[in-house]
Design a protein around this motif. Structure first.
Motif, PDB file in Angstrom:
ATOM      1  N   THR A   1     -10.606   6.627   0.549  1.00 50.22           N
ATOM      2  CA  THR A   1      -9.289   7.027   0.062  1.00 50.22           C
ATOM      3  C   THR A   1      -9.401   8.284  -0.784  1.00 50.22           C
ATOM      4  O   THR A   1     -10.383   8.492  -1.502  1.00 50.22           O
ATOM      5  N   GLU A   2      -8.378   9.109  -0.695  1.00 57.37           N
ATOM      6  CA  GLU A   2      -8.269  10.296  -1.545  1.00 57.37           C
ATOM      7  C   GLU A   2      -7.294   9.983  -2.669  1.00 57.37           C
ATOM      8  O   GLU A   2      -6.168   9.544  -2.393  1.00 57.37           O
ATOM      9  N   PRO A   3      -7.667  10.205  -3.908  1.00 50.85           N
ATOM     10  CA  PRO A   3      -6.692  10.014  -4.977  1.00 50.85           C
ATOM     11  C   PRO A   3      -5.555  11.032  -4.839  1.00 50.85           C
ATOM     12  O   PRO A   3      -5.735  12.119  -4.279  1.00 50.85           O
ATOM     13  N   HIS A   4      -4.396  10.649  -5.314  1.00 51.86           N
ATOM     14  CA  HIS A   4      -3.256  11.567  -5.337  1.00 51.86           C
ATOM     15  C   HIS A   4      -3.426  12.504  -6.539  1.00 51.86           C
ATOM     16  O   HIS A   4      -3.530  12.050  -7.683  1.00 51.86           O
ATOM     17  N   ARG A   5      -3.461  13.777  -6.276  1.00 50.51           N
ATOM     18  CA  ARG A   5      -3.670  14.757  -7.358  1.00 50.51           C
ATOM     19  C   ARG A   5      -2.407  15.577  -7.546  1.00 50.51           C
ATOM     20  O   ARG A   5      -1.837  16.097  -6.602  1.00 50.51           O
TER      21      ARG A   5
ATOM     22  N   LEU B   1      -3.203  -1.687  11.606  1.00 49.37           N
ATOM     23  CA  LEU B   1      -3.913  -2.099  12.810  1.00 49.37           C
ATOM     24  C   LEU B   1      -3.126  -3.176  13.560  1.00 49.37           C
ATOM     25  O   LEU B   1      -3.073  -3.182  14.792  1.00 49.37           O
ATOM     26  N   ALA B   2      -2.505  -4.083  12.806  1.00 49.94           N
ATOM     27  CA  ALA B   2      -1.735  -5.154  13.442  1.00 49.94           C
ATOM     28  C   ALA B   2      -0.515  -4.613  14.171  1.00 49.94           C
ATOM     29  O   ALA B   2      -0.049  -5.210  15.149  1.00 49.94           O
ATOM     30  N   ALA B   3       0.002  -3.475  13.696  1.00 54.32           N
ATOM     31  CA  ALA B   3       1.164  -2.870  14.352  1.00 54.32           C
ATOM     32  C   ALA B   3       0.796  -2.231  15.677  1.00 54.32           C
ATOM     33  O   ALA B   3       1.683  -1.807  16.430  1.00 54.32           O
ATOM     34  N   GLY B   4      -0.536  -2.124  15.956  1.00 55.74           N
ATOM     35  CA  GLY B   4      -0.986  -1.589  17.233  1.00 55.74           C
ATOM     36  C   GLY B   4      -0.784  -0.101  17.357  1.00 55.74           C
ATOM     37  O   GLY B   4       0.050   0.342  18.164  1.00 55.74           O
ATOM     38  N   PRO B   5      -1.488   0.699  16.555  1.00 55.02           N
ATOM     39  CA  PRO B   5      -1.343   2.155  16.666  1.00 55.02           C
ATOM     40  C   PRO B   5      -1.664   2.605  18.085  1.00 55.02           C
ATOM     41  O   PRO B   5      -2.603   2.107  18.711  1.00 55.02           O
ATOM     42  N   PRO B   6      -0.872   3.514  18.639  1.00 57.40           N
ATOM     43  CA  PRO B   6      -1.066   3.940  20.035  1.00 57.40           C
ATOM     44  C   PRO B   6      -2.380   4.674  20.208  1.00 57.40           C
ATOM     45  O   PRO B   6      -2.963   5.167  19.240  1.00 57.40           O
ATOM     46  N   PRO B   7      -2.885   4.747  21.436  1.00 56.30           N
ATOM     47  CA  PRO B   7      -4.129   5.491  21.683  1.00 56.30           C
ATOM     48  C   PRO B   7      -3.996   6.923  21.180  1.00 56.30           C
ATOM     49  O   PRO B   7      -2.958   7.559  21.340  1.00 56.30           O
ATOM     50  N   GLY B   8      -5.061   7.379  20.578  1.00 50.84           N
ATOM     51  CA  GLY B   8      -5.046   8.730  20.041  1.00 50.84           C
ATOM     52  C   GLY B   8      -4.302   8.860  18.724  1.00 50.84           C
ATOM     53  O   GLY B   8      -4.058   9.971  18.257  1.00 50.84           O
ATOM     54  N   ALA B   9      -3.878   7.716  18.139  1.00 57.11           N
ATOM     55  CA  ALA B   9      -3.175   7.768  16.855  1.00 57.11           C
ATOM     56  C   ALA B   9      -4.100   8.344  15.798  1.00 57.11           C
ATOM     57  O   ALA B   9      -5.329   8.191  15.873  1.00 57.11           O
ATOM     58  N   PRO B  10      -3.560   9.032  14.812  1.00 54.90           N
ATOM     59  CA  PRO B  10      -4.404   9.624  13.768  1.00 54.90           C
ATOM     60  C   PRO B  10      -5.198   8.558  13.028  1.00 54.90           C
ATOM     61  O   PRO B  10      -4.724   7.440  12.824  1.00 54.90           O
ATOM     62  N   GLN B  11      -6.400   8.888  12.648  1.00 52.66           N
ATOM     63  CA  GLN B  11      -7.243   7.957  11.912  1.00 52.66           C
ATOM     64  C   GLN B  11      -7.103   8.159  10.400  1.00 52.66           C
ATOM     65  O   GLN B  11      -7.907   7.693   9.624  1.00 52.66           O
ATOM     66  N   THR B  12      -6.071   8.869  10.018  1.00 58.29           N
ATOM     67  CA  THR B  12      -5.724   9.004   8.604  1.00 58.29           C
ATOM     68  C   THR B  12      -4.324   8.450   8.422  1.00 58.29           C
ATOM     69  O   THR B  12      -3.394   8.843   9.133  1.00 58.29           O
ATOM     70  N   LEU B  13      -4.171   7.520   7.500  1.00 58.06           N
ATOM     71  CA  LEU B  13      -2.849   6.972   7.224  1.00 58.06           C
ATOM     72  C   LEU B  13      -2.523   7.142   5.750  1.00 58.06           C
ATOM     73  O   LEU B  13      -3.413   7.427   4.932  1.00 58.06           O
ATOM     74  N   LEU B  14      -1.267   6.987   5.416  1.00 58.21           N
ATOM     75  CA  LEU B  14      -0.810   7.128   4.034  1.00 58.21           C
ATOM     76  C   LEU B  14      -0.454   5.746   3.516  1.00 58.21           C
ATOM     77  O   LEU B  14       0.409   5.063   4.081  1.00 58.21           O
ATOM     78  N   CYS B  15      -1.144   5.320   2.458  1.00 56.65           N
ATOM     79  CA  CYS B  15      -0.876   4.024   1.827  1.00 56.65           C
ATOM     80  C   CYS B  15       0.021   4.265   0.615  1.00 56.65           C
ATOM     81  O   CYS B  15      -0.398   4.878  -0.364  1.00 56.65           O
ATOM     82  N   ASP B  16       1.246   3.772   0.678  1.00 49.76           N
ATOM     83  CA  ASP B  16       2.249   3.980  -0.363  1.00 49.76           C
ATOM     84  C   ASP B  16       2.466   2.669  -1.115  1.00 49.76           C
ATOM     85  O   ASP B  16       2.956   1.692  -0.550  1.00 49.76           O
ATOM     86  N   THR B  17       2.081   2.654  -2.389  1.00 48.39           N
ATOM     87  CA  THR B  17       2.238   1.440  -3.189  1.00 48.39           C
ATOM     88  C   THR B  17       3.422   1.526  -4.149  1.00 48.39           C
ATOM     89  O   THR B  17       3.593   0.659  -5.002  1.00 48.39           O
TER      90      THR B  17
ATOM     91  N   PRO C   1       4.434   3.781  -6.944  1.00 48.67           N
ATOM     92  CA  PRO C   1       4.253   4.928  -7.833  1.00 48.67           C
ATOM     93  C   PRO C   1       3.227   5.933  -7.337  1.00 48.67           C
ATOM     94  O   PRO C   1       3.162   7.044  -7.846  1.00 48.67           O
ATOM     95  N   VAL C   2       2.415   5.551  -6.356  1.00 47.87           N
ATOM     96  CA  VAL C   2       1.390   6.467  -5.868  1.00 47.87           C
ATOM     97  C   VAL C   2       1.168   6.227  -4.386  1.00 47.87           C
ATOM     98  O   VAL C   2       1.214   5.093  -3.908  1.00 47.87           O
ATOM     99  N   ALA C   3       0.980   7.336  -3.634  1.00 51.07           N
ATOM    100  CA  ALA C   3       0.647   7.267  -2.216  1.00 51.07           C
ATOM    101  C   ALA C   3      -0.667   8.018  -2.013  1.00 51.07           C
ATOM    102  O   ALA C   3      -0.800   9.166  -2.454  1.00 51.07           O
ATOM    103  N   VAL C   4      -1.629   7.365  -1.372  1.00 46.85           N
ATOM    104  CA  VAL C   4      -2.947   7.975  -1.171  1.00 46.85           C
ATOM    105  C   VAL C   4      -3.273   8.018   0.319  1.00 46.85           C
ATOM    106  O   VAL C   4      -2.845   7.154   1.088  1.00 46.85           O
ATOM    107  N   ARG C   5      -4.026   9.022   0.698  1.00 42.29           N
ATOM    108  CA  ARG C   5      -4.471   9.130   2.079  1.00 42.29           C
ATOM    109  C   ARG C   5      -5.715   8.272   2.278  1.00 42.29           C
ATOM    110  O   ARG C   5      -6.614   8.244   1.442  1.00 42.29           O
ATOM    111  N   VAL C   6      -5.748   7.569   3.415  1.00 43.02           N
ATOM    112  CA  VAL C   6      -6.864   6.689   3.759  1.00 43.02           C
ATOM    113  C   VAL C   6      -7.444   7.165   5.086  1.00 43.02           C
ATOM    114  O   VAL C   6      -6.729   7.248   6.094  1.00 43.02           O
TER     115      VAL C   6
END
Length: 548
Positions: free
Chosen positions: A486-490, A511-527, A529-534
């Motif tokens: 994860t990248e911290p939000h700066r 993963l349970a949502a079944g990302p389509p083939p070729g889907a990006p391997q970076t996602l944004l986790c939004d909690t 107050p802060v959203a971080v890239r994973v």
């Protein structure tokens, strides 16, 4: 006579009075002409914790009988109750709260503010206090109205309020100690007695914790020291165990309450004076007093509650908080605290006059900053989780398992969650722990533990080893293990980190949502107050073999 050491007697009835007087005693710092002794005034229901708190200070005490037989150069007290007129020597009385906002029917005259009642301020019809040191001219006028026989008061301000204001630069340090991070810290403040917040709404803290997303809000409770004295730490911890397990911060009775006010983003208060201290700091204040006979009309506390939004139900907090942010509470506080930042220098002159000494030439020491809280909230071991997946963005809301909110899966920590949650959780995580540098030891590797968890817990769909704050090994059932970083939000020179256990639930949902083939391997986790890239990648050898 000039070289004689002067004796100051501090007369206390309760822990709250002791704490107030400890904020005053820096007026004598550095002066070896002054010796301080403490005595316990008999007759209080709350004297047990006063003795305990006094013992922690390392102070020297004097039995009450001896104190009554000894001539003192100055007697300091913060409560007018008890046989204080029996203590020989000039006596100075300070209030032990802010604003004289409560009237207690069972402790003197009906409808007279506690602290201004002639029943306690007079002995045989005569005033026993030689000095009333008050925080605001409004208090002096009320003293003259309710007890005209009392000697005129001096207005010096409030040493505790000054200490709070001086502690503002330590806000981030306090929040770091509490583990608040980017979350909104909501502090509940309860006085004591039948009209207090915890007496009227004992489940409010637990209700808020069940409704507010854990990664967006932290909830703390400040109880009046008398509530700690009456109940005891053991029973308090037992009664509040569900809320404590959900992450509630329960402040210790001395000084931590102040650090929590400084750290807070909002304060929910009944009619106790802690709300006025929060207002003096400019914190958004929300009223939670449900009415009764104790609140004194037209007092600063009454004005504060009249001018701030009221929390009718826990579910209304978000809307009420929005209204509170639009209201400046410092107006009512200005009627409770005069001479801000000057209380100790002003008070010093009056106390040294009673002592018959010239004050030291050195400047009075500034009120010390409140210490960093030592209370550490429990880390919840089980969460009910709601997720929303939109492309490569996953929003995570986590609640205690008994939340009324709609949720998608249960996530639990191994082994802390216990057998029941571990068997039913879809997501399991395990924290890597530091290992001793010497001696024999055995440990799972991250890949070994995740495989074993999937083997032993049929309900588990994703097992994760938390390796560091920003690095995880995830093993989804039926898939190869993944390394997640994860990248911290700066922003504006600050780094904000998401809880890695929230990231586990985000990846599980994505993963349970079944990302389509070729889907990006970076996602944004939004909690919230802060959203971080994973970033997701096939597990690296060093992570598979990491000892947990």
């Amino acid at each position: 006579m000039a070289g004689r050491q002067r004796g100051v007697l501090v007369a206390i009835r309760s822990a709250v009075a002791l704490h107030r007087l400890l904020d005053v005693l820096p007026v004598f710092d550095g002066d070896d002409r002054v010796r301080v002794r403490f005595t316990l005034v008999p007759g209080s229901r709350f004297d047990v914790d006063a003795l305990t708190a006094l013992d922690r200070t390392g102070a020297r005490t004097m039995p009450w009988r001896e104190a009554c037989a000894t001539r003192h150069d100055l007697v300091l007290t913060a409560s007018p109750k008890g046989d204080l007129h029996l203590l020989p020597g000039p006596r100075a009385l300070l209030p032990h709260g802010a604003g004289f906002g409560k009237a207690l029917d069972d402790e003197g005259s009906a409808d007279v503010p506690s602290g201004l009642d002639p029943v306690h301020l007079l002995a045989d019809g005569k005033p026993w206090a030689d000095l009333h040191a008050l925080a605001h001219e409004e208090q002096a006028l009320r003293l003259a109205r309710h007890c005209p026989e009392a000697r005129p008061a001096v207005v010096v301000g409030d040493p505790t309020a000054d200490r709070l204001l001086r502690s503002l630069p330590a806000r981030e340090e306090y929040r770091a100690a509490l583990g608040t991070g980017p979350r909104h810290l909501v502090v509940l403040s309860s006085t004591w007695g039948p009209e207090s917040l915890v007496a009227r709404r004992p489940g409010l803290a637990a209700e808020l914790l069940a409704l507010l997303p854990h990664d967006a809000y932290q909830v703390a409770l400040v109880l009046h020291p008398n509530a700690h004295s009456r109940t005891g730490g053991f029973d308090l911890a037992r009664w509040m165990a569900p809320a404590l397990r959900a992450g509630l911060v329960l402040a210790r009775p001395h000084e931590e309450w102040a650090a929590l006010l400084v750290a807070a983003d909002a304060v929910v208060t009944d009619h106790g004076s802690t709300g006025l201290y929060a207002a003096a700091l400019g914190r958004p204040v929300i009223g939670a007093y449900d009415g009764g006979h104790e609140l004194v009309p037209h007092s600063p506390m009454a004005r504060l509650l009249a001018e701030t939004p009221h929390l009718a139900a826990a579910r209304d907090l978000a809307a009420t908080l929005e209204a509170a942010r639009a209201t400046d509470p410092r107006g009512p506080a200005a009627h409770a605290f005069a001479h801000q930042g000057k209380a100790l220098p002003l008070l010093r002159g009056h106390l040294y006059h009673l002592l018959g000494l010239r004050p030291p030439a050195t400047r009075v020491v500034d009120a010390p900053v409140f210490p960093v809280p030592t209370t550490r909230p429990q880390r919840p071991a089980v969460f009910a989780v709601r997720t929303e997946v939109s492309g490569d963005r996953v929003t995570v809301h986590r609640f205690p398992p008994d939340t009324p909110e709609r949720v998608h899966h249960l996530a639990a920590e191994h082994p802390a969650a216990g057998p029941g949650p571990l068997q039913s959780a879809a997501v399991l995580w395990h924290h890597a722990r530091p290992r001793p540098l010497t001696g024999h030891h055995a440990a799972w590797t991250a890949s070994g533990w995740t495989a074993a968890a999937l083997d032993e817990m049929p309900g588990c769909r994703t097992a994760a080893a938390i390796l560091t704050r920003d690095r995880l090994l995830l093993h989804p059932r039926g898939r190869a293990p993944l390394t997640a970083t994860t990248e911290p939000h700066r922003e504006q020179g600050r780094s904000r980190h998401a809880d890695p256990t929230a990231v586990v639930s985000a990846v599980h949902a994505w993963l349970a949502a079944g990302p389509p083939p070729g889907a990006p391997q970076t996602l944004l986790c939004d909690t919230g107050p802060v959203a971080v890239r994973v970033h997701l990648a096939p597990a690296e050898e060093r992570d598979l073999d990491y000892e947990v």
